[in-house]
Design a protein around this motif. Structure first.
Motif, PDB file in Angstrom:
ATOM      1  N   GLY A  82       0.764  -1.137  -0.055  1.00 15.64           N
ATOM      2  CA  GLY A  82      -0.085  -0.065   0.105  1.00 15.64           C
ATOM      3  C   GLY A  82       0.891   1.208  -0.135  1.00 15.64           C
ATOM      4  N   VAL A  83       1.842   1.160   0.855  1.00 13.28           N
ATOM      5  CA  VAL A  83       2.605   2.298   0.889  1.00 13.28           C
ATOM      6  C   VAL A  83       3.443   2.408  -0.355  1.00 13.28           C
ATOM      7  N   ALA A  84       3.974   1.589  -0.975  1.00  8.96           N
ATOM      8  CA  ALA A  84       4.788   1.758  -2.355  1.00  8.96           C
ATOM      9  C   ALA A  84       3.712   2.318  -3.376  1.00  8.96           C
ATOM     10  N   GLY A  90       1.251   9.080  -5.923  1.00 10.36           N
ATOM     11  CA  GLY A  90       1.687  10.337  -5.681  1.00 10.36           C
ATOM     12  C   GLY A  90       2.707  11.107  -6.830  1.00 10.36           C
ATOM     13  N   GLY A  91       3.596  10.311  -7.028  1.00  9.33           N
ATOM     14  CA  GLY A  91       4.333  10.509  -8.005  1.00  9.33           C
ATOM     15  C   GLY A  91       3.972  10.955  -9.441  1.00  9.33           C
ATOM     16  N   TYR A  92       3.023  10.019  -9.888  1.00  7.95           N
ATOM     17  CA  TYR A  92       2.340  10.046 -11.232  1.00  7.95           C
ATOM     18  C   TYR A  92       1.554  11.398 -11.183  1.00  7.95           C
ATOM     19  N   PHE A  93       0.687  11.512 -10.194  1.00  7.32           N
ATOM     20  CA  PHE A  93      -0.171  12.862  -9.936  1.00  7.32           C
ATOM     21  C   PHE A  93       0.680  14.063 -10.137  1.00  7.32           C
ATOM     22  N   SER A  96       1.756  14.695 -13.497  1.00  2.00           N
ATOM     23  CA  SER A  96       0.701  14.915 -14.475  1.00  2.00           C
ATOM     24  C   SER A  96       0.256  16.589 -14.162  1.00  2.00           C
ATOM     25  N   LEU A  97       0.372  16.994 -12.916  1.00  2.00           N
ATOM     26  CA  LEU A  97       0.275  18.508 -12.550  1.00  2.00           C
ATOM     27  C   LEU A  97       1.255  19.441 -13.204  1.00  2.00           C
ATOM     28  N   LYS A  98       2.468  18.739 -13.192  1.00  2.00           N
ATOM     29  CA  LYS A  98       3.482  19.764 -13.774  1.00  2.00           C
ATOM     30  C   LYS A  98       3.440  19.633 -15.444  1.00  2.00           C
ATOM     31  N   ARG A  99       2.988  18.486 -16.052  1.00  2.00           N
ATOM     32  CA  ARG A  99       2.701  18.796 -17.501  1.00  2.00           C
ATOM     33  C   ARG A  99       1.479  19.776 -17.546  1.00  2.00           C
ATOM     34  N   LEU A 100       0.625  19.913 -16.676  1.00  2.47           N
ATOM     35  CA  LEU A 100      -0.611  20.540 -16.802  1.00  2.47           C
ATOM     36  C   LEU A 100      -0.209  22.058 -16.793  1.00  2.47           C
ATOM     37  N   SER A 101       0.498  22.324 -15.670  1.00  2.00           N
ATOM     38  CA  SER A 101       1.112  23.852 -15.430  1.00  2.00           C
ATOM     39  C   SER A 101       1.847  24.316 -16.604  1.00  2.00           C
ATOM     40  N   GLU A 102       2.591  23.468 -17.275  1.00  2.00           N
ATOM     41  CA  GLU A 102       3.630  23.897 -18.307  1.00  2.00           C
ATOM     42  C   GLU A 102       2.818  23.888 -19.820  1.00  2.00           C
ATOM     43  N   SER A 103       1.703  23.428 -19.792  1.00  2.00           N
ATOM     44  CA  SER A 103       0.950  23.456 -21.170  1.00  2.00           C
ATOM     45  C   SER A 103      -0.294  23.301 -20.954  1.00  2.00           C
ATOM     46  N   THR A 104      -1.118  24.329 -21.763  1.00  2.00           N
ATOM     47  CA  THR A 104      -2.620  24.305 -21.631  1.00  2.00           C
ATOM     48  C   THR A 104      -3.339  23.421 -22.754  1.00  2.00           C
ATOM     49  N   VAL A 206      -3.784   3.610   5.174  1.00  2.00           N
ATOM     50  CA  VAL A 206      -3.733   3.671   3.810  1.00  2.00           C
ATOM     51  C   VAL A 206      -4.839   4.191   2.823  1.00  2.00           C
ATOM     52  N   PRO A 207      -5.983   3.937   3.200  1.00  3.24           N
ATOM     53  CA  PRO A 207      -7.207   4.352   2.728  1.00  3.24           C
ATOM     54  C   PRO A 207      -7.297   5.838   2.897  1.00  3.24           C
ATOM     55  N   ILE A 208      -6.813   6.315   4.092  1.00  5.92           N
ATOM     56  CA  ILE A 208      -7.092   7.952   4.448  1.00  5.92           C
ATOM     57  C   ILE A 208      -6.141   8.748   3.539  1.00  5.92           C
ATOM     58  N   VAL A 209      -5.004   7.940   3.332  1.00  5.77           N
ATOM     59  CA  VAL A 209      -3.965   8.706   2.605  1.00  5.77           C
ATOM     60  C   VAL A 209      -4.230   8.912   1.128  1.00  5.77           C
ATOM     61  N   LEU A 210      -4.799   7.575   0.700  1.00  2.87           N
ATOM     62  CA  LEU A 210      -4.832   7.296  -0.621  1.00  2.87           C
ATOM     63  C   LEU A 210      -6.261   8.574  -1.100  1.00  2.87           C
ATOM     64  N   HIS A 211      -7.412   8.327  -0.197  1.00  6.82           N
ATOM     65  CA  HIS A 211      -8.226   9.295  -0.341  1.00  6.82           C
ATOM     66  C   HIS A 211      -7.675  10.969  -0.333  1.00  6.82           C
ATOM     67  N   ALA A 212      -7.052  11.126   0.522  1.00  8.68           N
ATOM     68  CA  ALA A 212      -6.482  12.584   0.690  1.00  8.68           C
ATOM     69  C   ALA A 212      -5.832  12.791  -0.589  1.00  8.68           C
ATOM     70  N   VAL A 213      -4.830  11.879  -1.231  1.00 14.57           N
ATOM     71  CA  VAL A 213      -4.153  12.188  -2.392  1.00 14.57           C
ATOM     72  C   VAL A 213      -4.956  12.400  -3.590  1.00 14.57           C
ATOM     73  N   ILE A 214      -5.926  11.556  -3.844  1.00 15.64           N
ATOM     74  CA  ILE A 214      -6.853  11.619  -5.011  1.00 15.64           C
ATOM     75  C   ILE A 214      -7.574  13.013  -4.710  1.00 15.64           C
ATOM     76  N   ASP A 215      -8.010  13.506  -3.904  1.00 15.64           N
ATOM     77  CA  ASP A 215      -9.067  14.638  -3.636  1.00 15.64           C
ATOM     78  C   ASP A 215      -7.923  15.979  -4.084  1.00 15.64           C
ATOM     79  N   MET A 216      -6.673  15.871  -3.247  1.00 16.45           N
ATOM     80  CA  MET A 216      -5.905  16.848  -3.263  1.00 16.45           C
ATOM     81  C   MET A 216      -5.425  17.354  -5.062  1.00 16.45           C
ATOM     82  N   TYR A 217      -5.307  15.836  -5.593  1.00 17.59           N
ATOM     83  CA  TYR A 217      -4.970  15.906  -6.915  1.00 17.59           C
ATOM     84  C   TYR A 217      -6.172  16.627  -7.790  1.00 17.59           C
TER      85      TYR A 217
END
Length: 239
Positions: A82-84, A90-93, A96-104, A206-217
């Motif tokens: 779960g941690v892995a 998190g790295g993928y997100f 993804s955000l970096k690409r979105l910020s660099e290109s519209t 793990v569900p809490i952290v995953l939920h937070a990562v998805i919503d924050m993304y």
């Protein structure tokens, strides 16, 4: 069953009814006056923390233990996986955000995908902070403790595991009816995945952290594609 548990269960039943009765008015209020969006964020956080406070009182009075609601950490293979997975997601997100910020390039397509919920998503720096650091973390902690931790524990006394997963997932989906009927089912399916992760890891962490990562993304993605670009601001000023 202790009277506070009846109060907590009543809250979980009444909450989606309240959302059903008020969400359209709330939506129109934000559309008419976007400054109301932060007020909606604050109300949402309050609505989530209130039942969790009741749950914590039950824990403090020893009617429910910390382990009953999954607030424990098991050093087993499932949690290590779960941690892995969290690190990879998190790295993928972030990429993804970096690409979105660099290109519209994909912004317009994403805006169309967010049309059903655009009224609620952050469009300014202040709103994004409230959503990412406030609403997202609140939803992750509170919803996982309520629907996975507490509700699954309570239902386990009355039905088999598959029934517990189904009922708790549907209960999780219903308060999201403001997103539209199809998204109740989508959210319930996500709830089912979270429930299976909870059962596999025997921990709500793990569900809490995953939920937070998805919503924050989701909040960060919405902000990147919905915020006003400098050219749009200049165009507005010239009108």
């Amino acid at each position: 069953m202790q009277y506070l548990e009846y109060l907590l269960l009543g809250y979980l039943v009444i909450w989606p009814i309240y959302i059903y009765l008020t969400h359209e008015k709330e939506k129109q209020s934000v559309i008419a006056n976007p400054e109301q969006r932060i007020a909606v964020y604050r109300i949402t956080m309050l609505q989530l923390w209130l039942p969790v406070m009741i749950l914590m009182i039950l824990v403090s009075q020893s009617h429910i233990s910390m382990s009953d609601i999954g607030l424990q950490w098991q050093f087993g293979l499932a949690n290590q996986i779960g941690v892995a997975a969290l690190v990879l997601i998190g790295g993928y997100f972030l990429m993804s955000l970096k690409r979105l910020s660099e290109s519209t390039e994909n912004h317009q397509a994403i805006r169309k995908q967010l049309a059903y919920i655009q009224w609620l998503m952050p469009t300014s720096v202040k709103e994004s902070r409230y959503f990412i650091l406030g609403v997202s973390i609140t939803a992750a902690v509170c919803e996982e403790l309520l629907f996975r931790g507490y509700l699954m524990h309570m239902l386990a006394d009355y039905m088999p595991t598959y029934g517990v997963v189904i009922i708790s997932s549907l209960a999780f989906g219903l308060p999201h009816l403001y997103q539209g009927p199809i998204h109740i089912l989508r959210t319930a399916l996500i709830g089912g995945v979270m429930a299976l992760i909870y059962l596999a890891t025997d921990s709500i962490i793990v569900p809490i952290v995953l939920h937070a990562v998805i919503d924050m993304y989701s909040g960060a993605l919405a902000y990147l594609v919905l915020r006003k670009q400098p050219s749009e601001i200049i165009a507005e000023k010239s009108r």
